[in-house]
Write a protein that holds these residues in place. Sequence first.
Motif, PDB file in Angstrom:
ATOM      1  N   GLU A  28       0.801  -1.224   0.000  1.00 21.58           N
ATOM      2  CA  GLU A  28       0.000   0.000   0.000  1.00 21.58           C
ATOM      3  C   GLU A  28       0.833   1.272   0.000  1.00 21.58           C
ATOM      4  N   LYS A  29       2.136   1.137   0.050  1.00 18.93           N
ATOM      5  CA  LYS A  29       3.015   2.312   0.120  1.00 18.93           C
ATOM      6  C   LYS A  29       3.154   3.017  -1.228  1.00 18.93           C
ATOM      7  N   VAL A  30       2.779   2.311  -2.333  1.00 20.11           N
ATOM      8  CA  VAL A  30       2.907   2.906  -3.656  1.00 20.11           C
ATOM      9  C   VAL A  30       1.671   2.634  -4.499  1.00 20.11           C
ATOM     10  N   LYS A  31       1.527   3.438  -5.558  1.00 17.65           N
ATOM     11  CA  LYS A  31       0.473   3.229  -6.545  1.00 17.65           C
ATOM     12  C   LYS A  31       1.029   3.557  -7.917  1.00 17.65           C
ATOM     13  N   VAL A  32       0.791   2.669  -8.890  1.00 19.60           N
ATOM     14  CA  VAL A  32       1.230   2.913 -10.259  1.00 19.60           C
ATOM     15  C   VAL A  32       0.247   3.862 -10.929  1.00 19.60           C
ATOM     16  N   LEU A  33       0.756   4.956 -11.485  1.00 23.30           N
ATOM     17  CA  LEU A  33      -0.091   5.927 -12.174  1.00 23.30           C
ATOM     18  C   LEU A  33      -0.133   5.664 -13.678  1.00 23.30           C
ATOM     19  N   GLU A  34       0.987   5.271 -14.241  1.00 27.88           N
ATOM     20  CA  GLU A  34       1.050   4.935 -15.661  1.00 27.88           C
ATOM     21  C   GLU A  34       2.299   4.091 -15.931  1.00 27.88           C
ATOM     22  N   PRO A  35       2.195   3.289 -17.008  1.00 26.04           N
ATOM     23  CA  PRO A  35       1.153   3.191 -18.038  1.00 26.04           C
ATOM     24  C   PRO A  35      -0.037   2.355 -17.559  1.00 26.04           C
ATOM     25  N   GLU A  36      -1.115   2.418 -18.278  1.00 21.48           N
ATOM     26  CA  GLU A  36      -2.336   1.706 -17.910  1.00 21.48           C
ATOM     27  C   GLU A  36      -2.112   0.194 -17.923  1.00 21.48           C
ATOM     28  N   GLU A  37      -1.285  -0.274 -18.830  1.00 23.68           N
ATOM     29  CA  GLU A  37      -0.990  -1.706 -18.912  1.00 23.68           C
ATOM     30  C   GLU A  37      -0.415  -2.227 -17.601  1.00 23.68           C
ATOM     31  N   LEU A  38       0.504  -1.457 -17.016  1.00 27.91           N
ATOM     32  CA  LEU A  38       1.115  -1.868 -15.755  1.00 27.91           C
ATOM     33  C   LEU A  38       0.129  -1.719 -14.605  1.00 27.91           C
ATOM     34  N   ARG A  39      -0.660  -0.648 -14.609  1.00 28.12           N
ATOM     35  CA  ARG A  39      -1.688  -0.451 -13.577  1.00 28.12           C
ATOM     36  C   ARG A  39      -2.641  -1.643 -13.535  1.00 28.12           C
ATOM     37  N   SER A  40      -3.080  -2.083 -14.708  1.00 30.46           N
ATOM     38  CA  SER A  40      -4.035  -3.185 -14.789  1.00 30.46           C
ATOM     39  C   SER A  40      -3.433  -4.486 -14.277  1.00 30.46           C
ATOM     40  N   GLU A  41      -2.172  -4.716 -14.639  1.00 30.35           N
ATOM     41  CA  GLU A  41      -1.536  -5.948 -14.177  1.00 30.35           C
ATOM     42  C   GLU A  41      -1.399  -5.971 -12.659  1.00 30.35           C
ATOM     43  N   ILE A  42      -0.951  -4.854 -12.091  1.00 27.88           N
ATOM     44  CA  ILE A  42      -0.805  -4.772 -10.634  1.00 27.88           C
ATOM     45  C   ILE A  42      -2.157  -4.981  -9.962  1.00 27.88           C
ATOM     46  N   LYS A  43      -3.198  -4.330 -10.478  1.00 30.86           N
ATOM     47  CA  LYS A  43      -4.534  -4.453  -9.902  1.00 30.86           C
ATOM     48  C   LYS A  43      -5.027  -5.894  -9.958  1.00 30.86           C
ATOM     49  N   ASN A  44      -4.857  -6.551 -11.105  1.00 28.38           N
ATOM     50  CA  ASN A  44      -5.320  -7.929 -11.257  1.00 28.38           C
ATOM     51  C   ASN A  44      -4.587  -8.882 -10.325  1.00 28.38           C
ATOM     52  N   ARG A  45      -3.304  -8.663 -10.163  1.00 22.51           N
ATOM     53  CA  ARG A  45      -2.542  -9.538  -9.266  1.00 22.51           C
ATOM     54  C   ARG A  45      -2.924  -9.313  -7.815  1.00 22.51           C
ATOM     55  N   LEU A  46      -3.259  -8.072  -7.466  1.00 19.20           N
ATOM     56  CA  LEU A  46      -3.733  -7.793  -6.111  1.00 19.20           C
ATOM     57  C   LEU A  46      -5.092  -8.447  -5.867  1.00 19.20           C
ATOM     58  N   LEU A  47      -5.973  -8.395  -6.860  1.00 12.88           N
ATOM     59  CA  LEU A  47      -7.288  -9.031  -6.722  1.00 12.88           C
ATOM     60  C   LEU A  47      -7.141 -10.546  -6.577  1.00 12.88           C
ATOM     61  N   THR A  48      -6.222 -11.131  -7.319  1.00 12.12           N
ATOM     62  CA  THR A  48      -5.968 -12.562  -7.197  1.00 12.12           C
ATOM     63  C   THR A  48      -5.445 -12.903  -5.809  1.00 12.12           C
ATOM     64  N   THR A  49      -4.593 -12.031  -5.276  1.00 12.35           N
ATOM     65  CA  THR A  49      -4.067 -12.229  -3.926  1.00 12.35           C
ATOM     66  C   THR A  49      -5.193 -12.212  -2.901  1.00 12.35           C
ATOM     67  N   ILE A  50      -6.102 -11.255  -3.039  1.00 11.56           N
ATOM     68  CA  ILE A  50      -7.247 -11.163  -2.118  1.00 11.56           C
ATOM     69  C   ILE A  50      -8.098 -12.422  -2.200  1.00 11.56           C
ATOM     70  N   GLN A  51      -8.331 -12.916  -3.412  1.00 10.46           N
ATOM     71  CA  GLN A  51      -9.138 -14.125  -3.599  1.00 10.46           C
ATOM     72  C   GLN A  51      -8.496 -15.318  -2.907  1.00 10.46           C
ATOM     73  N   ASN A  52      -7.179 -15.344  -2.869  1.00 12.35           N
ATOM     74  CA  ASN A  52      -6.489 -16.461  -2.193  1.00 12.35           C
ATOM     75  C   ASN A  52      -6.764 -16.479  -0.698  1.00 12.35           C
ATOM     76  N   TYR A  53      -7.184 -15.346  -0.139  1.00 14.55           N
ATOM     77  CA  TYR A  53      -7.464 -15.273   1.300  1.00 14.55           C
ATOM     78  C   TYR A  53      -8.947 -15.434   1.619  1.00 14.55           C
ATOM     79  N   GLU A  54      -9.772 -15.540   0.595  1.00 11.08           N
ATOM     80  CA  GLU A  54     -11.210 -15.666   0.839  1.00 11.08           C
ATOM     81  C   GLU A  54     -11.596 -17.135   0.988  1.00 11.08           C
TER      82      GLU A  54
END
Length: 299
Positions: free
Chosen positions: A273-299
């Motif tokens: 949570e210490k950082v956020k990718v602003l651009e490019p959108e391709e990298l933002r999307s990948e980071i977001k998707n991997r974070l969502l997958t991580t959350i799903q692993n804890y559900e």
Amino acid sequence: MISRTFNRYIWLLNTLIQHKRLTFEEISNRWDNSRLSDGKPLALRTFHTHRDAIFDLFEIEIKCDTSTYEYYVSTMEPLRKDMTKKWLLNSFTLSNMIEAGHNMKDRILFEEIPHGTEYLQTVIDAMLQSKELEVDYQSFYGHRSTYHMHPYAMKVYNQRWYVVGYIKEKEGIRNIALDRTLELTIGTETFVLPDDFDAEEYYANTVGIFVNENQKPQKVVVRAFGKHVEYMRTLPLHHTQKEIKTIHEEYSDFQYKLCLTPELSTHLLAMGEKVKVLEPEELRSEIKNRLLTTIQNYE
């Protein structure tokens, strides 16, 4: 164990780096209080011999200001330009200090580099002789292969030693991790290092060890929050880092010129949570998707 003479070179160089300017008398007084002296004074002739040796080893010149008779390190530029010399000096300095403390070795802890270091000398010999390496290699997926490699360069990253070079079976330049190597020998076939290969340039646009020669570097902007801003300033993610926007005590934006690699994403994810990718959108999307997958692993 490092030779006692070599330890004296390191002691003299570090003494002058720390104290900036000292007369020979001041150096001698510090020498008398050093464990290296063994109760014997530092002879002027020995001092000048050590000066010459330091220049031969590190290309660092110890000059004398004739107006004050003070000795000083003329420039640290050779160390800033040559990471190998800097690494060697730091390693020898730490070893020197540990030996000085005797019982300090149990209080200074290092990160362990796993299996693979036993092959370092073989790889270096092959590089010096321009000889091909025959590598019995096993990937993390369990697949075992034999490669014939022209070793171009070496790099240490994340506690692992890697060799980069041309692999015949891959018909291109690749990296191999020495800790995944089962056997490594020097072959009889020679090779010529390409004139256009530069190890530093090869890794110039990437974070980590993975290089995709078909990728072009692009602008990457990362926002760091709170105290992590100072961390990013003191330990840049990449040498192209530029701080382009700062909101006092809230956040700062850092810009890079990088290829988008899996290691870059993993490195950014490790900051949480210490950082956020602003651009490019391709990298933002990948980071977001991997974070969502991580959350799903804890559900």
